[in-house]
Design a protein around this motif. Sequence first.
Motif, PDB file in Angstrom:
ATOM      1  N   ARG A 121     -35.278 -13.541 -36.162  1.00  0.00           N
ATOM      2  CA  ARG A 121     -33.896 -13.870 -36.504  1.00  0.00           C
ATOM      3  C   ARG A 121     -33.178 -14.613 -35.370  1.00  0.00           C
ATOM      4  N   ARG A 190     -29.015 -18.335 -41.438  1.00  0.00           N
ATOM      5  CA  ARG A 190     -29.768 -17.091 -41.298  1.00  0.00           C
ATOM      6  C   ARG A 190     -29.317 -16.037 -42.292  1.00  0.00           C
ATOM      7  N   LYS A 195     -33.899 -15.842 -41.257  1.00  0.00           N
ATOM      8  CA  LYS A 195     -34.642 -16.380 -40.125  1.00  0.00           C
ATOM      9  C   LYS A 195     -33.759 -17.250 -39.221  1.00  0.00           C
ATOM     10  N   GLY A 196     -34.036 -17.181 -37.936  1.00  0.00           N
ATOM     11  CA  GLY A 196     -33.381 -18.073 -36.993  1.00  0.00           C
ATOM     12  C   GLY A 196     -34.067 -19.419 -36.970  1.00  0.00           C
TER      13      GLY A 196
END
Length: 397
Positions: A121, A190, A195-196
């Motif tokens: 993340r 995100r 997700k980063g």
Amino acid sequence: MTDPILPLAGLRVLELGQLIAGPFCGQLLGDFGAEVIKIEAPDAPDPARGWGAAKVDGQSLFWPIIARNKKSMTLNLRTERGQAILKDLVETADVLVENFRPGTLERWGLGPDVLRAINPRLVITRVSGYGQTGPESHKAGYASVGEAKGGLRHLIGEPDRLPARAGVSLGDTMTGTFAALGTMMALFARERTGKGQVVDAAIYESVMAFMESLIPEYALAGHTRERTGPILPKIAPSGVYPCADGLVIIGANQDTLFRRLSAMCGKDWADDRRYATHDARGENQLELDEKISAWTRQHPVADVLARCEEHGVPCGPVNTARDMLADAHIAAREAIIKVAHPLLGEVPMQGVFPKLSDTPGRVDRAGPALGENTSEILAAIGYDEKAQAGLRQEGVI
């Protein structure tokens, strides 16, 4: 009445950058409530700690602003133990901001693939002179060079002199602003994806983003913008005008505004075919500016400002810091605030911007002393006093 929750409260940011571009991104995030942990090498702290055109009792007046709202942690990322500690911190972080030369994190075994494997993340915001890709990405990047490559320096100054520069590092703060904007976009994404991602902010591209239509003007019309001093070509009147005791800026290039300016000056310029239309004023710009300057020179700044306000003509003073500190509007808007400093007392500085109606940002503290929060941060991730003592002995913190 309780204080509003800051919009970025609960967001943890690891700031590995130094000087201005990366740290300005961290400053913006910290102003709105992010916990920003500034990580510096114990034997090579951020040079910005000593920056500034003037100092008081040896203390930088730049550092309290660029590092405000941040925590300071010392950590030697060139050591394996330092790298391991950063990985521990990454587990609980939301954002990592860095402005090393591209490839530095990778050489330390801390590239995005490694860090995102630890924390998928994580948003990694990378600030550099030329970006993370391309044939020049390996070069060191400074604001001055980025401003030149991005086209800004060519436009600043008088046409018969070498390109000038602004008195502040515009390329750095432009890039820090875009880096913060990109970070927020990545955090918003995100929320949907879980997700980063990597944010790639280059100084020269940040400058290019401000260049309006400069590129298609040349590519499609063969026109190259040049230095024009205090005016914009064909946009008149709009510039700096001398008064009896100072300078003012007047912008009255629209037909309705120009008619008001003409009436204010007691002239019939608006009925003169040389100035009656936008195009005509553009063609006779220098001549018109001389006529307006001849009028403003007869009056003090305060008088010109009052007359412009009375006639609805956009006008303003050319302020110095002294002027801004005495400006009633600036004070009413809290555009300058005072922040407590352990050695300097109260330090006046720019307030938080932009202003949010329900969850405004704030400044709780000035820039911290080197390593001020190291023990607190390490204790929170399981390093007791004995472990910390060993790290100090080894030069890791």
